[in-house]
Design an enzyme around this catalytic site. Structure first.
Site, mmCIF file in Angstrom:
data_model
loop_
_atom_site.group_PDB
_atom_site.id
_atom_site.type_symbol
_atom_site.label_atom_id
_atom_site.label_comp_id
_atom_site.label_asym_id
_atom_site.label_seq_id
_atom_site.Cartn_x
_atom_site.Cartn_y
_atom_site.Cartn_z
ATOM 1 N N ARG A 1 0.822 -1.219 0.000
ATOM 2 C CA ARG A 1 0.000 0.000 0.000
ATOM 3 C C ARG A 1 0.854 1.266 0.000
ATOM 4 N NH1 ARG A 1 -5.031 -2.063 3.899
ATOM 5 N NH2 ARG A 1 -6.252 -2.928 2.171
ATOM 6 N N LYS B 1 -18.930 -19.483 1.335
ATOM 7 C CA LYS B 1 -20.375 -19.415 1.588
ATOM 8 C C LYS B 1 -21.123 -18.541 0.588
ATOM 9 C CE LYS B 1 -20.097 -20.268 6.584
ATOM 10 N NZ LYS B 1 -20.476 -19.761 7.924
#
Length: 396
Positions: free
Chosen positions: A36, A197
């Protein structure tokens, strides 16, 4: 969406307030991954070359409006200076007398990092008075933190309403890549969505089936779709209670003309452990104790063929439990194939999300993708079709 970039800005002598993402991983006071920091360099370089005073705004961790010494940005100063190749001054606060004095001492081309904006409750509340206090130290505003653009905070949204606002170089790259992937893509467009999921990616799936030509579903979430079609998935991770939801998504895909690519075969084992004894199974041959942990060779071959037939690929989530070999094989093989196509110019390949970035790095092919977003939540919300406040505030 159209937005101003630094090419549109008069920079000489201007105080540029630049929102960057310096929320880097640290251990024992040392930065362990400077990705970053490096992402901020092109914007800082451009501002310095134009003669601006570069004033960096950033957050670190979640101090929740309190001054938490362990969450100071000060430890980032030295590694940031090394990445930028110039001195970086530091102010003990991001507003008030400390910040004003540090800004007043700057010369054109100088770089100053202000203390954690989240030390003030007004940041996350997007309080008007706090945004105005930040704006008092700048002549123009640059947002270079797409990863924080899904938050309507003072330093990501409020400031853009108070000063002339521009997209930084990293923000521009991100928005251009995302537009190429879903905004105005070359067709056909293939999506790959994996992960554990379905419940965590309902908005994503519902948005994508209406915008893609084909969508491959992998990982644990594919088991829920297979079970919804009557496949016995044995002891696999599966959200059986979402069967109706999965069938609704399948119906929506069919109605929209989006081909849904579910597994044709699977790799199973009875335990999730490195080097575990694994087997390829047809969909009707999964044992009661077996867990589906990766895509099988037929599934992989069809996905590779779909990539070959596509002009654009957008990818979020692994095809299996890639962290545990040998269940990384399909993800690594598919990633390397997509990277090869992108490198040769045959495919616009855009990927994002924490697990996805980790998987591409593990495969050693992230650099060959057209663009890999490290934005996490912002990337997912954009894929879900949601408006990102920090981006919307930049639009002309």
């Amino acid at each position: 969406m159209t937005f101003k970039t630094l090419d549109d800005a008069a920079l000489s002598g201007k105080r540029a307030l630049v929102r960057v993402d310096l929320n880097v991983p640290m251990a024992k006071g040392e930065v362990t991954d400077d990705t970053r920091l490096k992402a901020a360099k092109p914007t800082v370089d451009k501002l310095r070359a134009g003669g601006a005073k570069v004033i960096l705004l950033a957050h670190f961790d979640r101090p929740k409006g309190q001054r938490v010494p362990e969450m100071s940005l000060f430890p980032v100063v030295r590694p940031l200076a090394e990445v930028l190749g110039c001195d970086v001054a530091f102010a003990q606060d991001c507003v008030g007398d400390d910040a004003a004095a540090a800004v007043a001492a700057m010369k054109d081309g100088d770089v100053l990092l202000l203390e954690n904006v989240r030390f003030h409750p007004g940041e996350e509340k997007n309080a008007a008075d706090f945004a105005q206090a930040l704006a008092a130290n700048g002549d123009l505003y640059v947002n270079d933190a797409f990863s924080a653009a899904h938050r309507a905070h003072a330093s990501t949204e409020g400031l853009a309403r108070l000063l002339p606002a521009y997209a930084g170089e990293q923000m521009r790259r991100e928005l251009d890549a995302l537009n190429a992937a879903l905004g105005a893509p070359k067709r056909p467009v293939l999506g790959v969505v994996g992960g554990s999921k379905v419940s965590t990616k309902l908005d994503l799936l519902n948005n994508l089936v209406g915008r893609l030509d084909a969508l491959a579903i992998g990982g644990g979430m594919a088991n829920t779709f297979l079970a919804a079609k009557g496949v016995d998935v044995g002891g696999s991770l599966c959200e059986h209670d979402l069967g109706d939801t999965a069938r609704q998504i399948m119906a929506a895909a069919e109605q929209a003309g989006c081909e849904l690519l579910l597994p044709l075969d699977v790799v199973v084992a009875t335990e999730v452990a490195p080097g575990a004894d694994s087997h390829v199974r047809a969909l009707d041959a999964v044992g009661a104790e077996e867990k589906i942990l990766d895509a099988g060779p037929k599934t992989l071959a069809r996905l590779i063929a779909a990539m070959d037939a596509s002009a654009t690929l957008i990818w979020n989530g692994p095809l299996g439990v890639f962290e545990v070999p040998p269940f990384d094989k399909a993800t690594v093989a598919a990633a390397k194939h997509a990277a090869g196509l992108a490198k040769s110019g045959g495919l616009v390949a855009v990927a994002g999300g924490g697990d996805t970035v980790a998987a591409l790095n593990a495969a050693g092919c992230a650099e060959d993708f057209t663009f890999v977003s490290t934005a996490g939540g912002a990337f997912l919300e954009w894929m879900e079709g949601k408006t990102l406040p920090g981006v919307a505030a930049l639009s002309q």
